[in-house]
Design an enzyme around this catalytic site. Structure first.
Site, mmCIF file in Angstrom:
data_model
loop_
_atom_site.group_PDB
_atom_site.id
_atom_site.type_symbol
_atom_site.label_atom_id
_atom_site.label_comp_id
_atom_site.label_asym_id
_atom_site.label_seq_id
_atom_site.Cartn_x
_atom_site.Cartn_y
_atom_site.Cartn_z
ATOM 1 N N ARG A 4 2.653 -117.844 20.339
ATOM 2 C CA ARG A 4 3.834 -117.130 19.846
ATOM 3 C C ARG A 4 5.021 -118.078 19.686
ATOM 4 O O ARG A 4 5.824 -117.923 18.778
ATOM 5 C CB ARG A 4 4.185 -115.983 20.803
ATOM 6 C CG ARG A 4 3.124 -114.899 20.805
ATOM 7 C CD ARG A 4 3.348 -113.891 21.905
ATOM 8 N NE ARG A 4 4.529 -113.098 21.675
ATOM 9 C CZ ARG A 4 5.137 -112.385 22.629
ATOM 10 N NH1 ARG A 4 4.666 -112.388 23.856
ATOM 11 N NH2 ARG A 4 6.192 -111.682 22.341
ATOM 12 N N ARG A 52 7.354 -111.486 33.240
ATOM 13 C CA ARG A 52 7.822 -110.224 32.630
ATOM 14 C C ARG A 52 6.846 -109.103 32.967
ATOM 15 O O ARG A 52 5.634 -109.258 32.891
ATOM 16 C CB ARG A 52 7.931 -110.382 31.109
ATOM 17 C CG ARG A 52 8.216 -109.050 30.430
ATOM 18 C CD ARG A 52 8.863 -109.198 29.076
ATOM 19 N NE ARG A 52 8.032 -109.826 28.084
ATOM 20 C CZ ARG A 52 8.428 -110.061 26.842
ATOM 21 N NH1 ARG A 52 9.659 -109.749 26.442
ATOM 22 N NH2 ARG A 52 7.619 -110.638 25.982
ATOM 23 N N ARG A 59 2.160 -107.684 29.803
ATOM 24 C CA ARG A 59 1.678 -107.444 28.433
ATOM 25 C C ARG A 59 0.562 -108.422 28.090
ATOM 26 O O ARG A 59 0.627 -109.597 28.477
ATOM 27 C CB ARG A 59 2.831 -107.649 27.442
ATOM 28 C CG ARG A 59 3.639 -106.410 27.200
ATOM 29 C CD ARG A 59 4.948 -106.670 26.491
ATOM 30 N NE ARG A 59 4.873 -107.534 25.324
ATOM 31 C CZ ARG A 59 5.935 -107.860 24.584
ATOM 32 N NH1 ARG A 59 7.138 -107.392 24.894
ATOM 33 N NH2 ARG A 59 5.813 -108.655 23.546
ATOM 34 N N ARG A 114 11.918 -111.490 11.471
ATOM 35 C CA ARG A 114 11.230 -112.607 12.110
ATOM 36 C C ARG A 114 10.757 -113.615 11.081
ATOM 37 O O ARG A 114 10.173 -114.633 11.447
ATOM 38 C CB ARG A 114 10.010 -112.076 12.860
ATOM 39 C CG ARG A 114 10.195 -112.017 14.377
ATOM 40 C CD ARG A 114 8.899 -111.507 14.951
ATOM 41 N NE ARG A 114 8.728 -111.794 16.339
ATOM 42 C CZ ARG A 114 8.952 -110.923 17.323
ATOM 43 N NH1 ARG A 114 9.427 -109.735 17.067
ATOM 44 N NH2 ARG A 114 8.690 -111.254 18.569
ATOM 45 N N LYS A 156 16.173 -111.217 24.371
ATOM 46 C CA LYS A 156 16.721 -110.394 23.276
ATOM 47 C C LYS A 156 16.727 -108.919 23.648
ATOM 48 O O LYS A 156 17.711 -108.218 23.486
ATOM 49 C CB LYS A 156 15.897 -110.571 21.978
ATOM 50 C CG LYS A 156 15.862 -111.978 21.445
ATOM 51 C CD LYS A 156 15.070 -112.066 20.164
ATOM 52 C CE LYS A 156 13.591 -111.715 20.314
ATOM 53 N NZ LYS A 156 12.831 -112.626 21.181
HETATM 54 P P1 ADP Z 1 12.591 -110.892 24.510
HETATM 55 O O1 ADP Z 1 13.016 -109.499 24.136
HETATM 56 O O2 ADP Z 1 13.478 -111.948 23.896
HETATM 57 O O3 ADP Z 1 11.139 -111.159 24.284
HETATM 58 P P2 ADP Z 1 13.056 -109.992 27.266
HETATM 59 O O4 ADP Z 1 14.436 -109.393 27.177
HETATM 60 O O5 ADP Z 1 11.923 -109.046 27.392
HETATM 61 O O6 ADP Z 1 12.826 -111.056 26.069
HETATM 62 O O7 ADP Z 1 13.071 -111.002 28.516
HETATM 63 C C1 ADP Z 1 11.892 -111.753 28.857
HETATM 64 C C2 ADP Z 1 11.740 -111.788 30.382
HETATM 65 O O8 ADP Z 1 12.807 -112.521 30.967
HETATM 66 C C3 ADP Z 1 11.802 -110.401 31.013
HETATM 67 O O9 ADP Z 1 10.927 -110.389 32.134
HETATM 68 C C4 ADP Z 1 13.242 -110.244 31.454
HETATM 69 O O10 ADP Z 1 13.355 -109.366 32.562
HETATM 70 C C5 ADP Z 1 13.598 -111.686 31.830
HETATM 71 N N1 ADP Z 1 14.988 -112.035 31.540
HETATM 72 C C6 ADP Z 1 15.778 -111.568 30.532
HETATM 73 N N2 ADP Z 1 17.004 -112.131 30.572
HETATM 74 C C7 ADP Z 1 16.983 -113.012 31.614
HETATM 75 C C8 ADP Z 1 17.927 -113.932 32.166
HETATM 76 N N3 ADP Z 1 19.158 -114.077 31.626
HETATM 77 N N4 ADP Z 1 17.540 -114.681 33.217
HETATM 78 C C9 ADP Z 1 16.302 -114.558 33.742
HETATM 79 N N5 ADP Z 1 15.354 -113.711 33.283
HETATM 80 C C10 ADP Z 1 15.685 -112.948 32.229
HETATM 81 P P1 AMP Z 2 8.237 -108.396 20.649
HETATM 82 O O1 AMP Z 2 8.147 -107.160 21.460
HETATM 83 O O2 AMP Z 2 9.496 -108.447 19.791
HETATM 84 O O3 AMP Z 2 8.054 -109.663 21.448
HETATM 85 O O4 AMP Z 2 7.037 -108.332 19.584
HETATM 86 C C1 AMP Z 2 5.684 -108.339 20.017
HETATM 87 C C2 AMP Z 2 4.778 -108.652 18.836
HETATM 88 O O5 AMP Z 2 4.930 -107.618 17.822
HETATM 89 C C3 AMP Z 2 5.064 -109.962 18.100
HETATM 90 O O6 AMP Z 2 4.450 -111.083 18.723
HETATM 91 C C4 AMP Z 2 4.459 -109.663 16.720
HETATM 92 O O7 AMP Z 2 3.038 -109.737 16.740
HETATM 93 C C5 AMP Z 2 4.817 -108.188 16.523
HETATM 94 N N1 AMP Z 2 6.122 -108.036 15.830
HETATM 95 C C6 AMP Z 2 7.251 -107.471 16.340
HETATM 96 N N2 AMP Z 2 8.241 -107.511 15.426
HETATM 97 C C7 AMP Z 2 7.736 -108.114 14.319
HETATM 98 C C8 AMP Z 2 8.266 -108.467 13.046
HETATM 99 N N3 AMP Z 2 9.542 -108.218 12.728
HETATM 100 N N4 AMP Z 2 7.448 -109.078 12.159
HETATM 101 C C9 AMP Z 2 6.172 -109.333 12.471
HETATM 102 N N5 AMP Z 2 5.611 -109.050 13.647
HETATM 103 C C10 AMP Z 2 6.374 -108.444 14.581
#
Ligand code: ADP
Ligand code: AMP
Length: 214
Positions: free
Chosen positions: A171, A127, A160, A88, A13
């Site tokens: 999660r 990541r 992280r 969420r 995302k």
């Molecule tokens: P989210 O925001 O949904 O938690 P991220 O955008 O941070 O996810 O992506 C999660 C991990 O996967 C990161 O390490 C990112 O660099 C990697 N990633 C994102 N898109 C792709 C893809 N299309 N293919 C492989 N790895 C990806």
């Molecule tokens: P993210 O960076 O989107 O993966 O979010 C990391 C963490 O932040 C999540 O696992 C939740 O603990 C918290 N968080 C982020 N956005 C929300 C939301 N909209 N509602 C509740 N918790 C959130």
């Protein structure tokens, strides 16, 4: 253009939201990033949010909704935005609907980045996030030019705390219980769009551009 990114944690995302924000010149708003910035700055909100985040749980709606509403009322959001990690829960989505309705507005697209759970744990373990600017990388799929160093600002990259495998499992459960119902919520509103998030990031983005228009 008001866009919501849906998908499991680690679906991509944030990666796609940043690309959307750059192409369409709208702000990328990540509640996760806002919480992490508060944790880094040692604010009261950050202290409260951290206990939930470290446990793989959602931060309560009471701490999250007003924060987001306040952010989207800022001037830079007048032309739209891409929300990443909000809503969420169904109550969060309902609050957003109400707030938009009161201004005669609505969500234009809810883009679901679909990735099976089996891929997620691998992705999250790889990541790496920049401690300073929040840029994200993947040690295999999207590596930085120099290992452990952010391409954009030169700071250190870290795993992280909530990306450790045992927390990722929690999660994912929270995602299935509380966030996945949003797919039906936005489908009923006629704004849901699905993309295959298992493709490489450029192919995912091309599919998103086909939806949003060039
Ligand atoms: P989210 O925001 O949904 O938690 P991220 O955008 O941070 O996810 O992506 C999660 C991990 O996967 C990161 O390490 C990112 O660099 C990697 N990633 C994102 N898109 C792709 C893809 N299309 N293919 C492989 N790895 C990806
Ligand atoms: P993210 O960076 O989107 O993966 O979010 C990391 C963490 O932040 C999540 O696992 C939740 O603990 C918290 N968080 C982020 N956005 C929300 C939301 N909209 N509602 C509740 N918790 C959130």
């Amino acid at each position: 253009m008001k866009i919501i990114m849906l998908g499991a944690p680690g679906a991509g995302k944030g990666t796609q939201a940043k690309m959307i924000a750059a192409k369409y010149n709208i702000p990328h708003i990540s509640t996760g990033d806002i919480f992490r910035a508060n944790i880094k700055n040692g604010t009261e909100l950050g202290k409260k949010a951290k206990t939930y985040m470290d446990a793989g749980q959602l931060v309560p709606d009471s701490l999250t909704v007003d924060l987001l509403m306040d952010r989207i009322s800022k001037e830079d959001c007048a032309g739209g935005y891409v929300l990443d990690g909000f809503p969420r829960t169904i109550p969060q989505a309902e609050c957003l609907e109400e707030a938009l309705k009161s201004r005669n507005e609505a969500v234009d697209y809810a883009i679901n980045v679909e990735v099976p759970d089996s891929n997620i744990v691998k992705r999250m373990g790889g990541r790496r996030a920049c401690v300073t600017c929040g840029a994200t990388y993947h040690i295999v799929h999207i590596p930085p030019k120099t290992e452990g160093i952010c391409d954009k600002c030169g700071s250190e990259l870290i795993l992280r705390d909530d990306d450790k495998p045992e927390t990722v499992e929690k999660r994912l459960k929270v995602y299935h219980d509380q966030t996945k119902p949003l797919i039906d919520f936005y489908s009923e509103k006629g704004v849901l769009k699905e993309v295959d998030g298992t493709q490489d990031m450029k192919a995912v983005f091309e599919d998103i551009v086909k939806i949003l228009g060039a």
